[in-house]
Write an enzyme that holds these catalytic residues in place. Structure first.
Site, mmCIF file in Angstrom:
data_model
loop_
_atom_site.group_PDB
_atom_site.id
_atom_site.type_symbol
_atom_site.label_atom_id
_atom_site.label_comp_id
_atom_site.label_asym_id
_atom_site.label_seq_id
_atom_site.Cartn_x
_atom_site.Cartn_y
_atom_site.Cartn_z
ATOM 1 N N ILE A 72 -2.069 -6.096 43.888
ATOM 2 C CA ILE A 72 -2.670 -6.208 42.296
ATOM 3 C C ILE A 72 -1.634 -5.965 41.153
ATOM 4 O O ILE A 72 -0.945 -4.955 41.365
ATOM 5 C CB ILE A 72 -3.878 -5.164 42.241
ATOM 6 N N SER A 73 -1.878 -6.718 40.195
ATOM 7 C CA SER A 73 -0.677 -6.526 39.299
ATOM 8 C C SER A 73 -0.795 -5.364 38.643
ATOM 9 O O SER A 73 -1.967 -4.552 38.372
ATOM 10 C CB SER A 73 -0.716 -7.808 38.239
ATOM 11 N N HIS A 74 0.219 -4.581 38.141
ATOM 12 C CA HIS A 74 0.175 -3.644 37.200
ATOM 13 C C HIS A 74 -0.627 -3.663 36.124
ATOM 14 O O HIS A 74 -0.550 -4.695 35.417
ATOM 15 C CB HIS A 74 1.866 -3.732 36.586
#
Ligand code: SAH
Length: 225
Positions: A72-74
């Site tokens: 999951i992106s930052h």
């Protein structure tokens, strides 16, 4: 949007701190910040074995594993890409790389009509069940290859690519409205440069580049039936 009581009481404070950090890092769009204040990010990690550790980190500004070798992106990356798209209610938005659906939820909270493509069958199947289970029913989720976009639903006001692309796919440019925006991390190494493309006319594009980010690669073709 409604969630189980389980979530909010415990995690609201953590989300508030996360949003403060995002502001300190320069995010100013209040619609983006409010969406991230609301969405129970801790529920997007499903791996039961590593759950306690992940829950602890759910609101730190980190990229985390979501299964099938993906992340999951930052939170800052999600906020940055979303802010650059200048989402307004009713925008038709195409997302490449549904992953666990967190970015999808942010776009839905902001009132966008979301179409999102995922090439990994396992993640696609999981997220298709998961998002509605926490109240996010509005997105059209598609199992497919993001390089091709979604010609049957084009044009889109905004396109967000959440995996590192080696080049800008022509199909995505073609599927933008005039005046439409594409945000895409470009590069094949460890780090990528964030690019914002503005479609000025059918054949003219304006490019703006921003700082370095880290994404998993945007791969060709669908995988894993
Ligand atoms: N937006 C996601 C980020 C997930 S990471 C989130 O909020 O969780 C990037 C995702 O892009 C991965 O799930 C990966 O499988 C997917 N991906 C990579 N190449 C793709 C392609 N060509 N088409 C669609 N999805 C792709």
């Amino acid at each position: 949007m409604e969630f189980n009581e389980e979530n909010d009481y415990l995690f609201k404070g953590k989300r508030k701190r996360l949003v403060e950090q995002l502001k300190e890092k320069g995010i100013v769009n209040t619609d983006v910040l409010n969406a991230m204040l609301k969405i129970p990010r801790h529920r997007f990690f499903d791996d039961k074995t590593s759950r306690p550790a992940l829950l602890d980190h759910a609101y730190s500004d980190k990229a985390l594993k979501i299964g099938a070798g993906q992340t999951i992106s930052h939170p800052f990356t999600v906020a940055f890409q979303t802010e650059k798209l200048n989402i307004v209610k009713g925008d038709k938005v195409l997302e490449i790389g549904t992953g666990c659906g967190y970015q999808t939820a942010v776009l839905l909270e902001m009132g966008a009509k979301v179409f999102s493509i995922e090439r990994q069958k396992e993640l696609f199947d999981k997220t298709k069940v998961f998002l509605p289970s926490i109240g996010y029913r509005g997105a059209k989720l598609i199992y497919g290859d993001g390089y091709k976009g979604l010609p049957q639903f084009a044009p889109f006001n905004k396109i967000i690519v959440t995996a590192a692309a080696p080049h800008i796919p022509d199909d995505l440019l073609a599927q933008l409205t005039i005046g439409g925006l594409l945000i895409i991390p470009l590069g094949e190494g460890e780090e990528q440069i964030m690019n914002l493309i503005v479609k000025k006319s059918a054949t003219e594009f304006e490019k703006h580049t921003f700082g370095k980010f880290k994404f998993v690669p945007m791969l060709q073709h669908k995988s894993g039936q």
